[in-house]
Scaffold this motif. Structure first.
Motif, mmCIF file in Angstrom:
data_model
loop_
_atom_site.group_PDB
_atom_site.id
_atom_site.type_symbol
_atom_site.label_atom_id
_atom_site.label_comp_id
_atom_site.label_asym_id
_atom_site.label_seq_id
_atom_site.Cartn_x
_atom_site.Cartn_y
_atom_site.Cartn_z
ATOM 1 N N LYS A 18 41.094 38.506 33.058
ATOM 2 C CA LYS A 18 41.241 39.648 33.960
ATOM 3 C C LYS A 18 41.882 40.774 33.159
ATOM 4 O O LYS A 18 42.501 40.501 32.112
ATOM 5 C CB LYS A 18 42.060 39.279 35.199
ATOM 6 N N PRO A 19 41.744 42.010 33.610
ATOM 7 C CA PRO A 19 42.261 43.104 32.789
ATOM 8 C C PRO A 19 43.742 42.890 32.469
ATOM 9 O O PRO A 19 44.546 42.612 33.363
ATOM 10 C CB PRO A 19 42.054 44.328 33.689
ATOM 11 N N GLN B 29 31.735 41.231 29.623
ATOM 12 C CA GLN B 29 33.076 40.898 30.109
ATOM 13 C C GLN B 29 34.126 41.170 29.028
ATOM 14 O O GLN B 29 35.172 41.753 29.299
ATOM 15 C CB GLN B 29 33.161 39.418 30.521
ATOM 16 N N GLU C 225 34.647 44.875 28.589
ATOM 17 C CA GLU C 225 35.437 45.516 29.650
ATOM 18 C C GLU C 225 36.886 45.031 29.641
ATOM 19 O O GLU C 225 37.775 45.732 30.110
ATOM 20 C CB GLU C 225 34.759 45.300 31.009
ATOM 21 N N GLY D 74 35.322 39.996 39.810
ATOM 22 C CA GLY D 74 35.745 41.048 40.730
ATOM 23 C C GLY D 74 36.054 42.367 40.040
ATOM 24 O O GLY D 74 35.812 43.431 40.589
ATOM 25 N N TRP D 75 36.542 42.291 38.815
ATOM 26 C CA TRP D 75 36.954 43.515 38.099
ATOM 27 C C TRP D 75 35.828 44.130 37.270
ATOM 28 O O TRP D 75 35.992 45.215 36.707
ATOM 29 C CB TRP D 75 38.141 43.208 37.184
ATOM 30 N N THR E 267 32.504 46.157 36.173
ATOM 31 C CA THR E 267 31.952 47.393 36.741
ATOM 32 C C THR E 267 30.467 47.265 37.062
ATOM 33 O O THR E 267 29.850 48.217 37.508
ATOM 34 C CB THR E 267 32.151 48.584 35.776
#
Lengths: 374, 374
Positions: free
Chosen positions: B170-171, B241, B244, B284-285, B287
């Protein structure tokens, strides 16, 4: 179940339920006097397509040239490639070869697409794809006449229109999608008539909308619906998406993954059927990444490639081995049946599916067109 | 590009970028004095695994017995199956056979798992999987000693612990995941030491966290990190992924799908690379459902099985054929390069990948372990 089973995870088809699903759609469309041309991208299995044809389907629908080649090789002779191909020289050659042994119908949604086909397929039947609200491929219904006329001028044989009302894939979306589809098809057929081209084939279809389309056609073919051909695919198996959309009941689920419970922590169980078995599909409205056939309360909350995280409600009932509505809750080492969200992508992950009768594995089918994307 | 290309959609690997990615991770881990045991579920290609071994990897990691069988057949002799198998009789037989020709390490996260293995694999090396915060499989670090001792009593050979810090996905998640992983591994190693079992192998690894793990180990192996083995997989290709998440740059993307633009409506383009080519993964995160390598402004907003809906910003620049930062915007019939969100699932969809040098196809590799889920 273990003794007769292949190693998990694997996909199983219930033969009786499959036969029922095939028969039910055949009856529905026959009653509505609509031709059924099932989309075989769902199963990619020639043996299964032959069962559909035997129950009255007029031919099959595929998405790619590769799929058409596989089914043609297995003796299927009436194939519609429902995709606006933009063919290269190499693809054109393959289509020319196919057209020699198969009654082939192709798809266009632009003059560029028609031009590429016309280089080697003069006289081939084409349907114009129109956008009926899903906003994927397909031209504006207003342009259908122009595209059809362009195709005719180039030497192709435009015989109708088709659409995919994909916006039926949301809760209570099917009825609206069918209304949109009817309006769009009517407009497209009218613009074609204006340039002197009759839309003999008016084709639609998704599994969620198929019932509505058949119903409105059945009531009064002339007045209520123009559709005379349907192309549903998923109905042969159904899946968790159809279940959650209300298109099918749990008794119409004819395919599932058999998985082993490999790890248990509290109310969380890890199954060995991950996204490489079930596919990673999850629509915004879906309650999880698939469902457990025997435990309606459970949800698959996460999916890795080889792990499905099934979470049971935190009640006393939800302890491993405790009784639940589906029988005793699974324990580590148990086998469970998992319904994929989107069955078309699940089947495309395996080289073979197993056939089950009364929960006993009795045979298998090769997924002959698996991975034939081009 | 068209003349030398296979029919679209297909997956292409850039040989030079692949070699760079392999070398870079080998250097990073070697500098930190950590053994590299890459996870080959990402590529499933024996030829590629051999390049990893040639650059210094100590062995390979796989997720399934089926994958281990394929790589063993191709001559790879040191394999860790990083999955808490709960083996049936049939799977046990396959493992016994494998253990005769391969230096095999297995995984457990429960006494039940150990019991099933002990029925035929006395003396086999096992690592205890622990949950370091991803909450998938793996026991509580506090239980590692108990599980290891149980395994030892049953006749297995517990030699260490492993974890997958999957919450690095996740970010800005990687740093925290590495901290969690360090704490959990330390706790687990301590509980093992208490029952007299040394955790010789302390294994972790995900592509987003690998850099951090190597870094903290490099600084001061004793004080800062216990990890002495890493198992990243995705780094060989990278994907949308990783892009990002900031784990890689666009110049480190070594695999993409080549797709044809088949339909254009305004700023929306339909590509023939759908979820049956790219996989349906979307965190979910994320784009979108993937990225266009040459057009960083575009997003893949929807994905069907054979359609990717790429949307370009609504500017004058975004007309088909107009200039953009990546060069002229694509027109109908053009080929474009698409970066899958999750490369492991994309590769698992195809039977072969094509090798590219300077954008020319120069060969292909068979995805030999494709679909080997059991």
């Amino acid at each position: 179940m273990r003794k007769l089973s292949p190693d998990t995870p694997y996909l199983a088809i219930d033969k009786k339920l499959l036969a029922k699903n095939i028969e039910s759609m055949a009856k529905k469309t026959s009653k509505a006097r609509i031709n059924l041309r099932p989309h075989v991208k769902t199963h990619k299995i020639p043996e299964l397509a032959k069962l559909q044809l035997a129950s009255g389907a007029v031919g099959i629908t595929v998405a790619t040239i590769g799929e058409a080649e596989v089914f043609a090789k297995k003796g299927i002779r009436d194939i519609f490639i429902a995709y606006p191909l933009l063919v290269s020289e190499s693809k054109l050659k393959r289509l020319v070869k196919l057209s020699r042994k198969v009654k082939l119908t192709l798809a266009i949604d632009s003059t560029q697409g028609a031009k590429a086909l016309a280089k080697g397929l003069a006289g081939v039947k084409v349907l114009v794809e129109i956008d009926s609200g899903h906003h994927r491929s397909g031209c504006d219904p207003k342009q259908a006449g122009e595209v059809a006329l362009g195709a005719k001028t180039l030497g192709l044989n435009p015989v109708g229109i088709f659409t995919f009302p994909g916006h039926s894939y949301k809760p209570k979306g099917a009825k609206q999608a069918v209304a949109d589809e009817q309006r769009a098809l009517k407009e497209a057929a009218t613009t074609m008539a204006k340039v002197g081209i009759e839309a003999k084939i008016i084709s639609s279809g998704s599994t969620p909308s198929a019932g509505f389309s058949a119903e409105s056609s059945g009531k009064s073919v002339k007045a209520k619906s123009l559709v005379n051909e349907l192309r549903p695919g998923v109905y042969v198996f159904n899946d968790a998406q159809q279940l959650e959309l209300g298109t099918c009941t749990v008794n119409q689920i004819a395919l599932w993954a058999v998985a082993t419970v490999v790890s248990v922590t509290g109310n969380r169980m890890i199954l060995d059927s991950g996204s490489k078995t079930l596919g990673a599909d999850r629509a915004g409205w879906a309650t999880g990444y698939g469902r457990l056939l025997d435990f309606p309360e459970a949800r698959i909350e996460a999916l890795s490639e080889h792990h499905a995280t099934a979470v049971f409600p935190k009640t006393k009932k939800a302890r491993p081995g405790a009784k639940a509505s589906g029988g005793k809750l699974p324990k580590i080492g148990d086998l469970v049946r998992v319904i994929p969200n989107h069955v078309c992508n699940a089947v495309n992950l395996v080289d073979q599916v197993y056939l089950v009768e009364s929960q006993k594995v009795v045979g298998s089918w090769k997924v002959a067109a698996r991975g034939r994307n081009s």
